[in-house]
Design a protein around this motif. Structure first.
Motif, mmCIF file in Angstrom:
data_model
loop_
_atom_site.group_PDB
_atom_site.id
_atom_site.type_symbol
_atom_site.label_atom_id
_atom_site.label_comp_id
_atom_site.label_asym_id
_atom_site.label_seq_id
_atom_site.Cartn_x
_atom_site.Cartn_y
_atom_site.Cartn_z
ATOM 1 N N ILE A 263 0.682 -1.326 -0.032
ATOM 2 C CA ILE A 263 -0.213 0.020 0.055
ATOM 3 C C ILE A 263 0.863 1.198 -0.116
ATOM 4 C CG2 ILE A 263 -1.598 1.316 1.443
ATOM 5 C CD1 ILE A 263 -2.659 -1.315 2.418
ATOM 6 N N THR A 264 1.965 1.160 0.884
ATOM 7 C CA THR A 264 2.760 2.302 0.773
ATOM 8 C C THR A 264 3.508 2.583 -0.337
ATOM 9 O OG1 THR A 264 3.246 2.064 3.347
ATOM 10 C CG2 THR A 264 4.635 3.406 2.417
ATOM 11 N N ILE A 265 4.022 1.518 -0.685
ATOM 12 C CA ILE A 265 4.916 1.983 -2.067
ATOM 13 C C ILE A 265 3.971 2.348 -3.272
ATOM 14 C CG2 ILE A 265 6.542 0.773 -3.774
ATOM 15 C CD1 ILE A 265 7.368 -0.852 -1.448
ATOM 16 N N ALA A 266 2.855 1.606 -3.322
ATOM 17 C CA ALA A 266 1.968 2.008 -4.375
ATOM 18 C C ALA A 266 1.241 3.402 -4.573
ATOM 19 C CB ALA A 266 0.575 0.960 -4.211
ATOM 20 N N CYS A 267 1.292 3.972 -3.371
ATOM 21 C CA CYS A 267 0.847 5.242 -3.270
ATOM 22 C C CYS A 267 1.711 6.176 -3.398
ATOM 23 C CB CYS A 267 0.375 5.586 -1.781
ATOM 24 S SG CYS A 267 -1.116 5.032 -0.944
ATOM 25 N N VAL A 268 2.865 5.744 -3.312
ATOM 26 C CA VAL A 268 4.302 6.636 -3.737
ATOM 27 C C VAL A 268 4.317 6.593 -5.380
ATOM 28 C CG1 VAL A 268 6.780 7.174 -3.702
ATOM 29 C CG2 VAL A 268 5.524 6.444 -1.687
ATOM 30 N N LEU A 269 4.191 5.188 -5.752
ATOM 31 C CA LEU A 269 4.276 5.149 -7.366
ATOM 32 C C LEU A 269 3.289 5.983 -7.983
ATOM 33 C CD1 LEU A 269 5.628 3.878 -9.784
ATOM 34 C CD2 LEU A 269 4.126 1.730 -9.110
ATOM 35 N N ILE A 273 3.509 8.445 -10.872
ATOM 36 C CA ILE A 273 3.115 8.372 -12.284
ATOM 37 C C ILE A 273 1.946 9.360 -12.844
ATOM 38 C CG2 ILE A 273 1.315 6.864 -13.587
ATOM 39 C CD1 ILE A 273 2.272 4.463 -12.139
ATOM 40 N N ARG A 274 1.386 10.110 -11.899
ATOM 41 C CA ARG A 274 0.523 11.384 -11.938
ATOM 42 C C ARG A 274 1.261 12.528 -12.101
ATOM 43 N NH1 ARG A 274 -4.502 10.177 -7.737
ATOM 44 N NH2 ARG A 274 -5.278 8.398 -8.746
ATOM 45 N N GLY A 275 2.609 12.561 -12.019
ATOM 46 C CA GLY A 275 3.440 13.748 -11.868
ATOM 47 C C GLY A 275 3.144 14.650 -10.835
ATOM 48 N N GLN A 276 2.872 14.258 -9.662
ATOM 49 C CA GLN A 276 2.468 14.921 -8.427
ATOM 50 C C GLN A 276 3.740 14.958 -7.677
ATOM 51 O OE1 GLN A 276 -1.060 12.678 -6.876
ATOM 52 N NE2 GLN A 276 -2.551 13.968 -7.828
ATOM 53 N N PRO A 277 4.070 15.777 -7.040
ATOM 54 C CA PRO A 277 5.155 16.197 -6.141
ATOM 55 C C PRO A 277 4.863 15.270 -5.083
ATOM 56 C CG PRO A 277 3.839 18.198 -5.858
ATOM 57 C CD PRO A 277 3.104 17.483 -6.879
ATOM 58 N N LEU A 278 5.999 14.767 -4.526
ATOM 59 C CA LEU A 278 5.986 13.893 -3.229
ATOM 60 C C LEU A 278 6.293 15.071 -1.998
ATOM 61 C CD1 LEU A 278 8.673 10.972 -4.207
ATOM 62 C CD2 LEU A 278 5.744 11.033 -3.892
ATOM 63 N N PRO A 279 5.891 14.738 -0.955
ATOM 64 C CA PRO A 279 6.138 15.580 0.348
ATOM 65 C C PRO A 279 7.773 16.077 0.370
ATOM 66 C CG PRO A 279 4.921 13.720 1.036
ATOM 67 C CD PRO A 279 5.470 13.252 -0.327
ATOM 68 N N PRO A 280 7.920 17.227 0.943
ATOM 69 C CA PRO A 280 9.368 17.644 1.144
ATOM 70 C C PRO A 280 10.217 16.621 1.894
ATOM 71 C CG PRO A 280 7.677 19.204 1.836
ATOM 72 C CD PRO A 280 6.967 18.052 1.513
ATOM 73 N N HIS A 281 11.285 16.381 1.331
ATOM 74 C CA HIS A 281 12.221 15.328 1.755
ATOM 75 C C HIS A 281 13.818 15.680 1.641
ATOM 76 C CE1 HIS A 281 10.985 14.404 -2.444
ATOM 77 N NE2 HIS A 281 12.472 14.054 -2.305
ATOM 78 N N LYS A 282 14.577 15.056 2.517
ATOM 79 C CA LYS A 282 15.987 15.425 2.486
ATOM 80 C C LYS A 282 16.832 14.319 1.537
ATOM 81 C CE LYS A 282 16.732 18.168 6.732
ATOM 82 N NZ LYS A 282 17.299 18.316 7.955
ATOM 83 N N TRP A 283 16.101 13.203 1.417
ATOM 84 C CA TRP A 283 16.704 12.121 1.022
ATOM 85 C C TRP A 283 15.572 11.309 -0.023
ATOM 86 C CZ3 TRP A 283 15.975 6.788 0.119
ATOM 87 C CH2 TRP A 283 17.262 5.918 -0.224
ATOM 88 N N SER A 284 16.115 10.866 -1.096
ATOM 89 C CA SER A 284 15.198 10.159 -2.142
ATOM 90 C C SER A 284 16.015 9.188 -2.894
ATOM 91 C CB SER A 284 14.678 11.276 -3.165
ATOM 92 O OG SER A 284 15.657 11.808 -4.050
#
Length: 357
Positions: A263-269, A273-284
């Motif tokens: 569920i977690t990885i699918a939400c990020v993926l 795919i939609r081109g939506q920005p991920l939450p602010p983060h220091k590492w990716s």
């Protein structure tokens, strides 16, 4: 659900391994299921005491466990290298044992993942310490990945070592201890003290896995700790009536963990795919993020499905993997609770952080 069952699973493994040691050292001992249940409760009580009264000692104990974890690897593999029997590389890498009588070696392998995948789950436990770590958004991902790399490498070395020093497979599977690895240790060393020491390393590391990071003093989620104790004790009582039912709880750990990861990885993926920005983060994961997410899901999905399979193709009530019933029942209860109450009362941690700021 995954972590609550994990406590039971780890304590059950540690307790029954101790029972196996008793059988090995005293063949006249009559193994009873309720003995195993008492050992599970004892290990859980030790963890609860550590999580409350002895919490201040946790950093020191963590260092000791890390040393034991690293040194223990060599304390086990070196005696096997020196004293164990030898199997050929062809036997190790090309021969397959379809003990469950599945229609193909591939299916048997996928079903077998349900017992070996435990080495690759649980690394998210580091996230539980996020509020106690400086720069957690950068430190925790690095710690998790480092843990996976180190343990995967050491686990592979251990796996290859055991495969080369198995000896007669039918002999070790018929061991009265209930744990073939223990028979492998004894066949290699032909020494009870040696086997006891090698197995004790595993028992200690398993027991340490039931201890969770908490703040010193009584600044801990005491109610949650007590609930975990009660649930673990109640679930361990199942073993008195049926080992099969308790093993279903052990397998439930895998199914629950896998579904939470999916569920977690699918939400990020989906956001990628939609081109939506991920939450602010220091590492990716950088430009490889989407590929890694897709690869992870391709690996997790079949493992999740086969986690609910029985170990043998011919199924009887006492060989059925009942965790699918437990998983479905708990999921239904959770969805109903969320629909009727949870969604009206739940306050996410982010909302609390924003309120404090």
């Amino acid at each position: 659900m995954g972590w609550q069952c994990a406590i039971v699973s780890i304590a059950y493994l540690a307790g029954t391994i101790i029972q196996g040691l008793i059988v090995l050292n005293h063949p006249e001992y009559g193994m009873e299921r309720w003995h195993g249940t008492l050992l599970v409760i004892a290990i859980t009580l030790f963890s609860i005491i550590f999580n409350t009264f002895l919490a201040k000692r946790l950093p020191f104990v963590e260092v000791l466990i890390l040393i034991l974890h690293v040194c223990g690897l060599f304390a086990i593999i070196i005696p096997l290298w020196v004293l164990g029997p030898r199997r050929s590389a062809k036997q190790v890498f090309t021969e397959f044992n379809n003990g469950g009588e599945w229609n193909s070696a591939g299916t048997a392998t996928l079903v077998g993942f349900s017992t070996t995948i435990t080495a690759l789950i649980g690394y998210d436990c580091a996230v539980h310490m996020s509020e106690e770590i400086k720069d957690a958004s950068e430190t925790l991902p690095k710690a998790m990945i480092t843990s996976v790399i180190v343990n995967a490498a050491s686990g592979f070395v251990m796996l290859v070592t055991v495969c080369f020093t198995l000896g007669d497979i039918d002999d070790i599977l018929a061991t009265p201890t209930g744990y073939p690895f223990m028979q492998v240790f004894y066949n290699a060393t032909e020494s009870l003290p040696g086997t006891n020491t090698m197995t004790a390393i595993l028992v200690l590391t398993l027991t340490a896995s039931t201890i969770t990071e908490v703040n010193p003093g009584w600044n801990i989620p005491l109610n949650a700790v007590m609930v975990s104790l009660a649930v673990t004790v109640l679930l361990s009582l199942i073993n008195i009536g049926s080992t099969t039912a308790l093993l279903a709880v052990v397998t439930l750990t895998i199914g629950a963990m896998m579904s939470s990861y999916i569920i977690t990885i699918a939400c990020v993926l989906l956001r990628r795919i939609r081109g939506q920005p991920l939450p602010p983060h220091k590492w990716s994961l950088g430009r490889f993020g989407m590929a890694i997410n897709i690869g992870a899901l391709c690996f997790l999905l079949p493992v999740f499905v086969f986690a609910f399979f029985p170990l043998t193709s011919t199924v009887e009530p006492d060989t059925m993997n009942w965790c699918v019933v437990m998983y479905g029942g708990i999921l239904i209860i959770a969805v109903v609770y969320y629909a009727l109450r949870g969604r009206h009362h739940y306050i996410p941690p982010v909302a609390l952080v924003k309120r404090e700021m």
